[in-house]
Design a protein around this motif. Sequence first.
Motif, PDB file in Angstrom:
ATOM      1  N   VAL A  96     -79.169 -26.873 -79.288  1.00 18.24           N
ATOM      2  CA  VAL A  96     -79.457 -25.437 -79.369  1.00 18.24           C
ATOM      3  C   VAL A  96     -78.340 -24.698 -80.102  1.00 18.24           C
ATOM      4  O   VAL A  96     -78.600 -23.806 -80.927  1.00 18.24           O
ATOM      5  N   LEU A 100     -78.738 -22.493 -83.489  1.00 12.75           N
ATOM      6  CA  LEU A 100     -78.328 -21.088 -83.608  1.00 12.75           C
ATOM      7  C   LEU A 100     -77.533 -20.834 -84.890  1.00 12.75           C
ATOM      8  O   LEU A 100     -77.459 -19.695 -85.370  1.00 12.75           O
ATOM      9  N   SER A 121     -72.462 -18.433 -82.172  1.00  7.15           N
ATOM     10  CA  SER A 121     -72.673 -19.587 -81.291  1.00  7.15           C
ATOM     11  C   SER A 121     -71.444 -19.866 -80.437  1.00  7.15           C
ATOM     12  O   SER A 121     -71.566 -20.193 -79.254  1.00  7.15           O
ATOM     13  N   ILE A 124     -71.313 -17.302 -77.570  1.00 13.24           N
ATOM     14  CA  ILE A 124     -72.267 -17.624 -76.502  1.00 13.24           C
ATOM     15  C   ILE A 124     -71.774 -18.836 -75.708  1.00 13.24           C
ATOM     16  O   ILE A 124     -71.865 -18.862 -74.475  1.00 13.24           O
ATOM     17  N   THR A 156     -81.096 -18.602 -74.971  1.00  8.67           N
ATOM     18  CA  THR A 156     -81.501 -18.666 -76.375  1.00  8.67           C
ATOM     19  C   THR A 156     -83.022 -18.675 -76.507  1.00  8.67           C
ATOM     20  O   THR A 156     -83.585 -18.004 -77.384  1.00  8.67           O
ATOM     21  N   TRP A 159     -84.285 -15.343 -76.026  1.00 13.27           N
ATOM     22  CA  TRP A 159     -83.821 -14.469 -77.103  1.00 13.27           C
ATOM     23  C   TRP A 159     -84.651 -14.601 -78.383  1.00 13.27           C
ATOM     24  O   TRP A 159     -84.495 -13.791 -79.309  1.00 13.27           O
ATOM     25  N   ILE A 175     -79.867  -9.698 -76.479  1.00 15.48           N
ATOM     26  CA  ILE A 175     -78.971 -10.772 -76.021  1.00 15.48           C
ATOM     27  C   ILE A 175     -78.006 -10.268 -74.949  1.00 15.48           C
ATOM     28  O   ILE A 175     -77.738 -10.963 -73.962  1.00 15.48           O
TER      29      ILE A 175
END
Length: 211
Positions: A96, A100, A121, A124, A156, A159, A175
């Motif tokens: 993931v 992103l 990324s 996060i 994610t 989102w 987010i």
Amino acid sequence: MNSRKLVNFFFKTLFLGGLAGLITSFFVKAEDYRTILNPLDLMELVGLVVFFVGLGLVFSIISQTGFFAYLFLNRLGLGIFKSYWPTVQLLLIAFVLFDLIYFPYKATEGEVSVWWYILMSAAILGYGLVIAKIKAKQTHKRAFVPALFLMIVMTTIEWIPGLTTEGTDYAWLMIITLLACNTYQLLVLHRLSGSGSDQTKHTKKKTNRKK
């Protein structure tokens, strides 16, 4: 967890989502507020506040749907993969995080520097690591990977609608609201269900007092 606690949990998360959406709008939609405040148009201001609170409530419901889907998925993963489930989750997290960076960059056809997506990324991931560490400290070490999975993978997935919109304003609104709601749900759930190290310590203290 009884129904009263569950309903209370739902409305508190809903309130947090509305508040997070409103506060975030002050920063990402500051120009809209400046236009209404100079000169002041009270009706327009109330309408704008209601709109962003409502948007936050919608994002909160998306977050709660994803959170309960995560609880089911975590149980299902444990049943299928057993002791390999943490490893599978880590692989999915890595996948993931790569997505992103790669897919949004590819969609812009190089117009936006890849470093912006790497920073996004990394932010996060960093936030997820902090929250997962707190969760593991409050409960047990085994909770670290599932908590990280929720904060990165599930957030994610939730989102995706925000990532597909034009511009970045609504992506930011979504987010931040999702992270706020998922963080709250993750760190509060074990207290409501009566599990975790904090609850265990509290129970031991009550037992010792009785003795």
